[in-house]
Scaffold this active site. Structure first.
Site, mmCIF file in Angstrom:
data_model
loop_
_atom_site.group_PDB
_atom_site.id
_atom_site.type_symbol
_atom_site.label_atom_id
_atom_site.label_comp_id
_atom_site.label_asym_id
_atom_site.label_seq_id
_atom_site.Cartn_x
_atom_site.Cartn_y
_atom_site.Cartn_z
ATOM 1 N N LYS A 30 0.824 -1.198 0.000
ATOM 2 C CA LYS A 30 0.000 0.000 0.000
ATOM 3 C C LYS A 30 0.864 1.255 0.000
ATOM 4 C CE LYS A 30 -3.515 -0.042 2.756
ATOM 5 N NZ LYS A 30 -4.638 -0.206 1.795
ATOM 6 N N ARG A 99 -3.223 2.369 8.468
ATOM 7 C CA ARG A 99 -3.472 1.060 7.839
ATOM 8 C C ARG A 99 -2.192 0.245 7.745
ATOM 9 N NH1 ARG A 99 -8.386 1.991 4.169
ATOM 10 N NH2 ARG A 99 -8.518 4.256 4.146
ATOM 11 N N GLY A 108 -7.159 -9.169 4.952
ATOM 12 C CA GLY A 108 -7.974 -9.337 6.156
ATOM 13 C C GLY A 108 -7.198 -9.798 7.362
ATOM 14 N N MET A 110 -4.672 -8.165 8.931
ATOM 15 C CA MET A 110 -4.162 -7.140 9.851
ATOM 16 C C MET A 110 -5.129 -5.980 9.995
ATOM 17 S SD MET A 110 -0.134 -7.417 9.150
ATOM 18 C CE MET A 110 -0.412 -7.067 7.433
ATOM 19 N N ARG A 366 -5.877 -0.019 -8.170
ATOM 20 C CA ARG A 366 -5.212 -1.329 -8.307
ATOM 21 C C ARG A 366 -5.616 -1.920 -9.654
ATOM 22 N NH1 ARG A 366 -9.317 -3.491 -3.652
ATOM 23 N NH2 ARG A 366 -11.134 -3.061 -4.925
ATOM 24 N N HIS A 484 -22.116 -38.735 -8.590
ATOM 25 C CA HIS A 484 -22.015 -39.388 -9.900
ATOM 26 C C HIS A 484 -22.244 -38.395 -11.026
ATOM 27 C CE1 HIS A 484 -23.778 -41.807 -13.260
ATOM 28 N NE2 HIS A 484 -22.728 -42.565 -12.988
ATOM 29 N N SER A 795 5.040 -42.029 -15.062
ATOM 30 C CA SER A 795 3.886 -41.139 -15.081
ATOM 31 C C SER A 795 3.391 -41.025 -13.643
ATOM 32 C CB SER A 795 2.804 -41.713 -15.987
ATOM 33 O OG SER A 795 1.685 -40.854 -15.986
ATOM 34 N N CYS A 862 -0.367 -37.977 -14.735
ATOM 35 C CA CYS A 862 -1.682 -38.298 -15.268
ATOM 36 C C CYS A 862 -2.765 -38.260 -14.204
ATOM 37 C CB CYS A 862 -1.668 -39.647 -15.985
ATOM 38 S SG CYS A 862 -1.324 -41.035 -14.898
ATOM 39 N N TYR A 882 5.574 -33.718 -19.629
ATOM 40 C CA TYR A 882 4.198 -33.438 -20.061
ATOM 41 C C TYR A 882 3.226 -33.609 -18.897
ATOM 42 C CZ TYR A 882 3.339 -38.455 -20.024
ATOM 43 O OH TYR A 882 3.201 -39.748 -19.617
#
Lengths: 908, 908
Positions: A30, A99, A108, A110, A366, A484, A795, A862, A882
């Protein structure tokens, strides 16, 4: 500038600042951003930031030294001069806020104290300057509430009994006052009532905390600054840092800033704005404001805000005057601020402003939050205007946002005007419109007639599979995110809402009552599966995937990506979808998949026959019958994947999963097999397990029943050989699951090599294949060096690896995982985002050891983590080759992989 | 001596040798020990060893170079000269054996060929010199069988179909021949039949393997040497090396040695001897022999062997002449050999000898196997005569042998004469004599009358606990090594045999029929629980623990031990036993133990009430009622352990373990609680889990129901405080189970510290305690560094850690673990002996990280591995502070710990 060791207080205001926008370590986020904006020449209310070093000093010594107090007073007089007001003055009193602001945002965690400097001696002056007595007393009661709680109780280390905190006492007093006044909201209290309340508050402070509420401005200031620093050591902040791995010694800065008020009359105002439209991304300044109001009033929605300009008007504000019309000078200043900030941040920003008596202040700014659509459009607009480069544009769309862009969705404008009739859990993404049906059969039938269908069920079961496939969307009254319906539809990328408890379904009558309204079969409903909202009737849809900008964006990604992407796919249909979404191969083909769902009757029967065999001879016979089905199944998918590698996992689940559980099912099987139902039941009992997750499965089946794996390997190689003859290209990868070390792999390798030689002799052709294993058991991570002697690829099965590493059964964590997340014991559900510090470390050990033995070993993932952006970033960092995930998660994985590569490059 | 690179063949014989007893790397174990014995001047049949380097060369090039062949021939002529015989000679032919021998023993993994050099041209000469045609043809058929299998089939890489191997064919021919001859044993075949068989064998070789059986001595020799080398690369040997971590490049040596025969007439003999009595350890030469016989004949038992001397005589041999009498010269030579070898090895040895025509040969010698009693006596005798030092004496008793010495046992002499009437699994160690009863009630009642009881049950259940406790031994007809009876009695160190399937029990009539004989209530039986043998009537017992030598031995141990020893104990009774067996504290006190077994009714009811609570208020109420019981329970054990540390684990098992499973039990509970049975059932269902091992247990309960742990912590601290007031010393260690990381520990620490402050204020005294955790989840090993910030100690829960690391559910491994052990995929059951290379590595990581954060962190083990000698050695090596095990395993753990410390010191 003086050296940081000598300087503890950094002023900003009047276009100058002691600090800069990049001094986050010393000034916190800040403090740095306020300094930065001030240096850009923007009208930030003046103030100063006390550095994080002072926080550490304060926590060590328990106070502020005289030297630092003197520095603060000097900075305060700069603020007074800039504002033309004076702290503690009875005529024109300056109020300030205090602040916290750490190097990294800790939302949230402090404390903040507003309106510091308001005392019995400054109140009259503020009433005089604001002409608003009610506002002043309302500010005063807020100060008392906030200050007594934050400074006098918490920072003093007082731990009241539950329900007896000073804030709670005051909230009860406030409630009582409102009740007495016969009103519901805070704003209805009049001056007299507020004055009474302030007195009651101060009495409560004295009685509970044993001292008077401070009536001296500097006493208030020192208390507030101290409380901000102390909040760094508060229990919640400490817990948060532990989880986020933030060092204690960073400390927080404390920013003290002049308060400005938009409610000082008709020449005052307050508002919020976005530099571009946050919903669509359109490059138009967008915002709203209120004359003579406070920031809270804009948010609270008690008054209808005016639009900033024509482009910002909506239904409510269309007849109200715009800021451009009523304060053109202020508006023009704001436009200039917007341009300055966009130029500086090279991003869309949001800002809060206050106009105090015709003077514009930038209170906060911001980078602005935006919808997925806006994120894409803004990124591509900025790229086209060369405002940003390609890597930056790629980083501007969050992978999870991309997910929202891949499905047909409800037209956002139309949806904004509609009211949902029911809500449920957002189980399957995207939107859908359809006519409602209540059975799987009806769904199939209506679908054949070319209708769009929403299948409504209490909850779904495997028997509903065909209806679910035929339907455009599924809506259930019960079930959670792992029910399901949720699991199946998510795998398909189909719109689905589950657990919509407002549904009263009558399957017999084919009706559903929602919110008191009766809907019959054939009536239309519209579903927003991304948010879990149900609408009555037909809402318009848009095909987001047809968006040319999305295509262009996806086109950028792949050249930045190092990590390969593959899909988990078990059918030709899935394989086609996977290729369409950019898969470079299949990372997980589950051979057992053929025993589930449509067309599985005969193979499943033969599998059950094999499982129930009493002798090896019987088992071999059943396997021989089963083999052609297995070969056909594998071949169909291999054909689609022509030229791409396909990793085929041998049988994985414990056999008892396939033994029918119901008495009816057992009897049916018994008749078919010519044995007694009792025998079927007994055999099922025999293979029942107490902890099936850790039981007789994967390679353990291959060890005890080598004939099963042998049959599978033969089917794979024969399928490959036949496709080679058809002129297709095949890259087989045979994968052994659930291994714990090298010996199992070596044992199975002998089988694979034997079968390979046999098949090669039979067909007279070399069939290219690799041999490898899942790494999904913690011990395998330790033994990876040995295992790489046989395995050409690993894998990582991160689902099971997470289960074993945590000792968490995924089926059973609902009883405690929510508490673990609430209490910050875990940062994320480890089955959603990979646990880097535990499971991830095991993976790193396995990688290091595997590569040491076989430097070119192929490494992939995987588990479902392969489609989670945070996990993909980690997999990039630890050097996997991968990731493999559900076909519908592929674009997300591709983007996450590209972003990881870009971040890595930029950080170097 | 020439350098090893230049020399490949190492001769031994005639008191000289090219090698020495320490050249195991080059000559293998066998080659080195034969060289060593030769150099000691002992009459070893001459021979030579082809070095391990040649093995590697052979396996690379596929053959022996001419240079090496020449070296071999030269060595062979040395053997010929020494023996006064000639290889391949038609008059006085020398036969040789070819044996493998690696640096480290690999029992049964590699090949041997005997009688090499026997051909159609040497047979007549051998008949002439041995005067034993039958022996020669029997040797010939053995050569053909062994050679064609080992050399011509296996070493040639021929893989016959199952059942069609050359050896199997020959075995079928042998069977057919015996059948035709109407006899049962090989030895009954006469010369003519053996000649026929040799022909049939050679025909089979030609037909199956396509070539003649080699009839040229050198061809046989090269083939045999090659087969020995090739067997190093055989599948079983490779698998064994993989498991035992033996490098492939070690290779095997091949020792070729002259064959000597004890069956050349009345001046020949063969025998085996021990330098001391292997059953009792008495320092008397002990052995037996046969005139005109082969080594196999002594083992086969077809003839009654003569005793070596008076001391070796037994019932069978008491009237036969001794070696001392019939061949005094040979006997005196043997005694001299015995003395030489004992002096050299400083241990009791066993030896095989052959006398060939009045010439004594030492065929083999090694350290002798002995009973537990002998091991102890020999060690102490040798220590007292200063033959060995204390550390060596300690190493001479295997920890598992010690176990046999700790229980009363049957008098070995009496048992040797008795015949078992039934066999079962040796579930609980030691021996017992008692009158049989058939119900738990009867056992309790008879025990009250001071009788010794054997409780006989089909199988036991928790209702039998009191009867089992009252009985001196338990005998069941069903159940395995993990059945209820086995687990319970083993924990108590009580004699028990389970699964004695020969028992036909009639509980109603109070009788049991064993081997056709009826036994009634009150009849006597005697049990050997160490071996699983049941005897009729009363056999005499000896109290081995009263053995003064054992006491002396145990007294030696503790000064060499670094590792501490503690017991897992939950009751004052267990605690007393633990102290008596040398426990230095309790390493695991399970708080849930109080809800099982005798006297648990009221606490269990209150626990169930707590579990079935619907609200926190109800739960708090039930906990308040439960608290005094918990405190009493803990206090009773703490009082016994006065001055010793006690590690108390907070509630660990999942709650559903305590909900009654039977309908009757649920109804009973429902009535008592005033709720419906349906509600009880439902709540039970709610907390049912698919994989309870990985479910809601341990600290996960503490997180979701902090009030449970809070109650336990208060009970512990109050119990401690009250004992302090009584003047006792308490060292509490509060242990949190099933943790996955630092956050859980920190969260629970806040509770512990809060309760500590409260109790301290109430009682006004400091209660010494430590705070720590189990490490039993793989992730915890990764997070140990953070965890050590809160934890002052780690106790490795190796049972669960092994389960999670392997992904093995201990309840479910029976379906595949036997195959894993048979196939050498695992070396040991990982729940018996710690898996050093997997679980052990995780432990090492945890230790390293824990110590980095907190260098003085206390580290222990409380899994069952704490009582396993191999595991204890590992725990010593990785630097734990203590192990904790069942009280009855404590002496074993102490000895294993002392041995580990001694080995470590000697290896440095």
């Amino acid at each position: 500038m003086t050296k940081s060791e000598d300087k503890h207080v950094f002023r900003f205001g009047a276009k100058t600042a002691d600090g800069t926008g990049s001094m986050k370590n010393l000034l916190g986020g800040k403090g740095a951003s306020l300094a930065g904006a001030t240096l850009l020449g923007l009208p930030v209310p003046p103030g100063f930031t006390i550095s994080t070093e002072v926080c550490n000093l304060y926590l060590k010594t328990g106070g502020l030294s005289d030297k630092i107090k003197a520095e603060i007073k000097e900075a305060l007089s700069f603020v007074e001069k800039t504002m033309g007001m004076k702290f503690g003055d009875s005529k024109n009193p300056l109020l300030v806020s205090a602040r916290s602001g750490a190097r990294q945002s800790m939302p949230g965690m402090m404390e903040t104290v507003l309106n510091v400097g308001l005392t019995t001696s400054t109140i009259p002056g503020l009433i005089e300057t604001t002409k608003n007595e009610r506002f002043v007393y309302d500010s005063y009661r807020r100060l008392i509430m906030m200050y007594s709680d934050v400074v006098m109780e918490k920072a003093a280390g007082i731990e009241p009994e539950e329900g007896h905190g000073i804030r709670q006492q005051m909230e009860r007093l406030l409630e009582a006052k409102k009740k007495k006044a016969g009103c519901l909201t805070d704003t209805c209290l009049n001056v007299a009532q507020l004055k009474e309340l302030c007195k009651e508050f101060k009495d409560a402070v004295k009685k509970t905390l044993g001292k008077e509420f401070p009536d001296e401005p500097y006493e208030q200031l020192w208390g507030a600054v101290g409380a901000v620093f102390k909040s760094w050591g508060g229990a919640r902040a400490v817990a948060y840092r532990r989880i986020e791995n933030i060092p204690d010694e960073w400390g927080t800065a404390c920013t003290v800033q002049a308060m400005v008020f938009g409610n000082m009359g008709d020449h005052s105002a307050t508002g919020v704005a976005f530099s571009r439209n946050p919903a669509t991304g359109e490059n138009k300044f967008y915002g709203e404001f209120l004359i003579n109001a406070q920031g809270e009033d804009v948010v609270a929605g008690t008054r209808t805000p005016n639009a900033m300009n024509e482009e910002s008007k909506n239904d409510q504000s269309k007849d109200l005057p715009t800021l451009e019309e009523v304060m053109p000078e202020m508006y023009n200043q704001l436009v200039a601020i917007r341009d300055t900030l966009e130029k500086d941040t090279k991003d869309m920003i949001d800002l809060e402003f206050t106009i105090q008596e015709n003077k514009l202040f930038l209170v906060q700014h911001r980078v602005g939050k935006r919808t997925a659509t806006a994120a894409l459009n803004i990124a591509m607009d900025m790229l086209h205007t060369k405002f940003i480069d390609e890597p930056t544009a790629i980083l501007r769309v969050a992978p999870e946002q991309l997910g929202q862009l891949l499905y047909p969705i409800l037209d956002p404008e139309a949806e904004a005007k509609a009211t949902p009739i029911a809500r449920g859990l957002p189980a399957g993404p995207g939107g859908a419109v359809g006519q409602i049906v209540f059975t799987s059969e009806a769904a199939v039938e209506w679908n054949r007639k070319g209708k769009h269908i929403v299948l409504i069920r209490e909850e779904t079961s495997p028997e509903d599979i065909e209806g679910m496939r035929a339907a455009n969307a599924v809506l259930t009254a019960r079930g959670g995110m792992t029910s399901h319906a949720a699991l199946v539809t998510r795998g398909w990328g189909k719109c689905c809402i589950v657990g919509a408890s407002g549904l009263d379904i009558n399957t017999y009558e084919k009706t559903v009552t929602i919110d008191g309204q009766l809907y019959k079969e054939g009536d239309y409903l519209t579903l927003n599966g991304t948010q879990g909202l149900v609408y009555s009737g037909e809402l318009p849809m848009i095909e987001a995937t047809e968006n040319p900008r999305l295509k262009e964006f996806m086109g950028l990604i792949d050249k930045y990506r190092r990590l390969g992407v593959r899909a988990n796919a078990d059918t030709p249909e899935d394989a086609k979808v996977a290729l369409a979404f950019g898969a470079e191969g299949i990372g997980l083909f589950r051979t057992e998949h053929m025993f589930y769902g449509e067309g599985s009757d005969e193979p499943l029967f033969l599998l059950r026959k094999m499982i129930l065999s009493n002798t090896r001879a019987e088992r071999l016979h059943a396997l021989k019958e089963l083999a052609p089905y297995v070969k056909q199944d594998i071949k169909a998918t291999l054909r689609v994947m022509d030229g791409h590698p396909v990793t085929i996992r041998l049988l994985d689940p414990p056999l008892h999963e396939f033994v029918p559980q119901s008495k009816f099912g057992q009897e049916k099987l018994a008749v078919a097999l010519g044995i007694s139902a009792e025998d079927v039941h007994k055999r099922g009992e025999q293979i029942h397990e107490n902890n099936p997750m850790m039981g007789h499965r994967g390679v353990r089946l291959g060890i005890t029943y080598p004939e099963i794996y042998e049959m599978q390997v033969r089917a794979i190689l024969e399928a490959g050989a036949e496709l080679l003859k058809e002129g297709k290209e095949v890259h087989l990868e045979i994968m052994i699951p659930v291994t714990i070390g090298a010996a199992e792999l070596k044992t199975m390798q002998l089988i694979v090599e034997k079968v390979y030689d046999e098949v090669k002799n039979e067909v007279g052709a070399d069939i290219p294949y690799m041999y490898g294993t899942m790494i999904e058991i913690p011990r395998a991570c330790m033994r990876a060096g040995d295992m790489a002697q046989s395995a050409q690829f690993f894998s990582f099965g991160t689902n099971d690896l997470s289960q074993m590493s945590f000792g968490f059964s995924r089926d059973d964590i609902d009883s405690f995982l929510p508490d673990y997340l609430d209490l910050h014991i875990l940062r994320n559900d480890p089955f959603v985002s990979i646990d880097k510090r535990g499971v991830g470390q095991l993976m790193e050990i396995a990688i290091e050891r595997g590569r040491k033995t076989r430097p070119d070993i192929k490494l992939g993932v995987c588990g479902e983590h392969g489609g989670d952006p945070r996990s993909v970033e980690f997999f990039h960092e630890i050097g996997l080759d991968y990731v493999s995930c559900s076909p519908y998660r592929l674009p997300i994985a591709r983007l996450a992989a590209a972003q990881a590569a870009i971040k890595e490059k930029y950080s170097k």
